[in-house]
Each structure stands twice: as structure tokens, then as C-alpha cells.
Scaffold this active site. Sequence first.
Site, mmCIF file in Angstrom:
data_model
loop_
_atom_site.group_PDB
_atom_site.id
_atom_site.type_symbol
_atom_site.label_atom_id
_atom_site.label_comp_id
_atom_site.label_asym_id
_atom_site.label_seq_id
_atom_site.Cartn_x
_atom_site.Cartn_y
_atom_site.Cartn_z
ATOM 1 N N GLY A 1 -13.529 8.289 -8.310
ATOM 2 C CA GLY A 1 -11.751 8.364 -8.527
ATOM 3 C C GLY A 1 -10.984 7.741 -7.576
ATOM 4 C CG HIS B 1 -4.913 -0.480 4.731
ATOM 5 N ND1 HIS B 1 -3.697 0.120 3.340
ATOM 6 C CD2 HIS B 1 -5.703 -0.922 4.334
ATOM 7 C CE1 HIS B 1 -4.346 -0.129 2.302
ATOM 8 N NE2 HIS B 1 -5.707 -1.270 2.687
ATOM 9 C CG HIS C 1 -4.218 4.031 3.029
ATOM 10 N ND1 HIS C 1 -3.852 3.398 3.729
ATOM 11 C CD2 HIS C 1 -4.128 5.141 3.833
ATOM 12 C CE1 HIS C 1 -3.346 4.259 5.130
ATOM 13 N NE2 HIS C 1 -3.650 5.013 5.208
ATOM 14 C CG ASP D 1 -2.289 14.829 -4.522
ATOM 15 O OD1 ASP D 1 -2.960 14.367 -3.996
ATOM 16 O OD2 ASP D 1 -2.043 14.460 -6.123
ATOM 17 C CB CYS E 1 0.516 1.656 4.535
ATOM 18 S SG CYS E 1 -0.364 1.168 4.770
ATOM 19 C CG HIS F 1 -6.689 9.175 0.309
ATOM 20 N ND1 HIS F 1 -6.996 8.035 0.012
ATOM 21 C CD2 HIS F 1 -7.204 9.463 -0.976
ATOM 22 C CE1 HIS F 1 -6.871 7.487 -1.544
ATOM 23 N NE2 HIS F 1 -7.365 9.876 -2.062
ATOM 24 C CB CYS G 1 -0.795 -0.269 1.690
ATOM 25 S SG CYS G 1 -2.067 1.732 1.443
ATOM 26 C CG HIS H 1 -8.336 14.042 -2.340
ATOM 27 N ND1 HIS H 1 -7.161 14.566 -3.261
ATOM 28 C CD2 HIS H 1 -8.749 12.983 -2.810
ATOM 29 C CE1 HIS H 1 -6.524 12.888 -3.405
ATOM 30 N NE2 HIS H 1 -8.318 12.841 -3.463
HETATM 31 P P1 AMP Z 1 -7.367 9.509 -5.424
HETATM 32 O O1 AMP Z 1 -7.576 9.639 -6.318
HETATM 33 O O2 AMP Z 1 -8.890 10.473 -4.759
HETATM 34 O O3 AMP Z 1 -7.202 7.817 -4.532
HETATM 35 O O4 AMP Z 1 -5.864 9.878 -4.699
HETATM 36 C C1 AMP Z 1 -4.890 9.466 -4.676
HETATM 37 C C2 AMP Z 1 -4.270 10.545 -4.766
HETATM 38 O O5 AMP Z 1 -2.693 10.473 -4.398
HETATM 39 C C3 AMP Z 1 -4.014 11.756 -6.330
HETATM 40 O O6 AMP Z 1 -4.556 12.652 -5.673
HETATM 41 C C4 AMP Z 1 -2.493 11.024 -5.889
HETATM 42 O O7 AMP Z 1 -1.700 12.686 -7.190
HETATM 43 C C5 AMP Z 1 -1.875 11.295 -4.880
HETATM 44 N N1 AMP Z 1 -0.526 10.627 -4.937
HETATM 45 C C6 AMP Z 1 -0.222 9.141 -5.588
HETATM 46 N N2 AMP Z 1 0.633 9.009 -5.210
HETATM 47 C C7 AMP Z 1 1.494 10.268 -4.120
HETATM 48 C C8 AMP Z 1 2.534 10.162 -3.735
HETATM 49 N N3 AMP Z 1 3.447 9.188 -3.723
HETATM 50 N N4 AMP Z 1 3.134 11.243 -2.981
HETATM 51 C C9 AMP Z 1 1.958 12.286 -3.146
HETATM 52 N N5 AMP Z 1 0.636 11.435 -3.375
HETATM 53 C C10 AMP Z 1 0.450 10.465 -4.263
#
Ligand code: AMP
Length: 112
Positions: free
Chosen positions: A91, A46, A96, A30, A7, A98, A4, A100
Site C-alpha cells: 500500500g 530522503h 519517502h 494526512d 521532500c 513515513h 519527491c 502513519h
Molecule cells: P502511503 O500510501 O502509505 O505511501 O501513504 C501516503 C499518504 O500520503 C497517504 O495517506 C496520502 O493521503 C498522503 N498524502 C499524499 N499527498 C499528501 C499531501 N500533499 N498532504 C498530506 N498528505 C498527503
Amino acid sequence: MEDCIFCKIAAKEIPSRPVYEDELVYAFYDLDPQAPTHFLVISKQHIASALDLTDEHAALVGHIYAVIAQIARQLGFDSYRVVTNCGESAGQSVFHLHFHVLAGRDMAWPPG
Ligand code: AMP
């Protein structure tokens, strides 16, 4: 959880730009910002998605919103949007939990 990405970010096995951290949550910017300020707040535990939340997580989710308000005040925002994409069709790309947090521009409604 093995494999993950969030994680691994919470465990500092993958680098990120930190915003805030405590024993329950980690916040970081992000990689692909959708607003002038765009960071993510993740649970350290998680949890695959919001669909898995139960009453047992009430304190955690309340804490996340309190942390978001605290960060927003520190960054000087009194207007921001919190988004949790739940499921692929909505989307979600990282499974995991989160949140935004987007700020620094006017937001349209409804979202796409
Ligand atoms: P979601 O598409 O709602 O699951 O959001 C996942 C978010 O994680 C997206 O906005 C990606 O740009 C962001 N993301 C993925 N990998 C990373 C990373 N290594 N560091 C920072 N953000 C990330």
C-alpha cells in the site's frame, strides 16, 4: 530529492497542516484521513522506504517513535496505531519514509 512530494512538503514548497517539526522530522496531517486523527511523520532525510533502513538509521527511527509518543500525549491519546506501508503491494504510494499515526477510533485487526 527532486520530484519527491514529501521532500517538497518538508521544504515547505508544498503546503501542509503541521503537527510537529524538528531538525530530523516533520509531522503533518494526512490529506485523506483514515481515522478522526491521522497524521504522518516523515524523516527530513530522503529515504525511499523502510526497506532501505539500516543500523545507521537506528537513532532516527527511535527518535520518530519518541516524537510520535510526545505528540500523542499532547493530543491526549493513550491509544493509537502506527503504520508504515513498505512497497507497493503493502500500500505504499509515496516513496519517502513515513509513519502513519491513526487515532480517535477503534481499530480492527488484522488490517486489510
Ligand atoms: P502511503 O500510501 O502509505 O505511501 O501513504 C501516503 C499518504 O500520503 C497517504 O495517506 C496520502 O493521503 C498522503 N498524502 C499524499 N499527498 C499528501 C499531501 N500533499 N498532504 C498530506 N498528505 C498527503
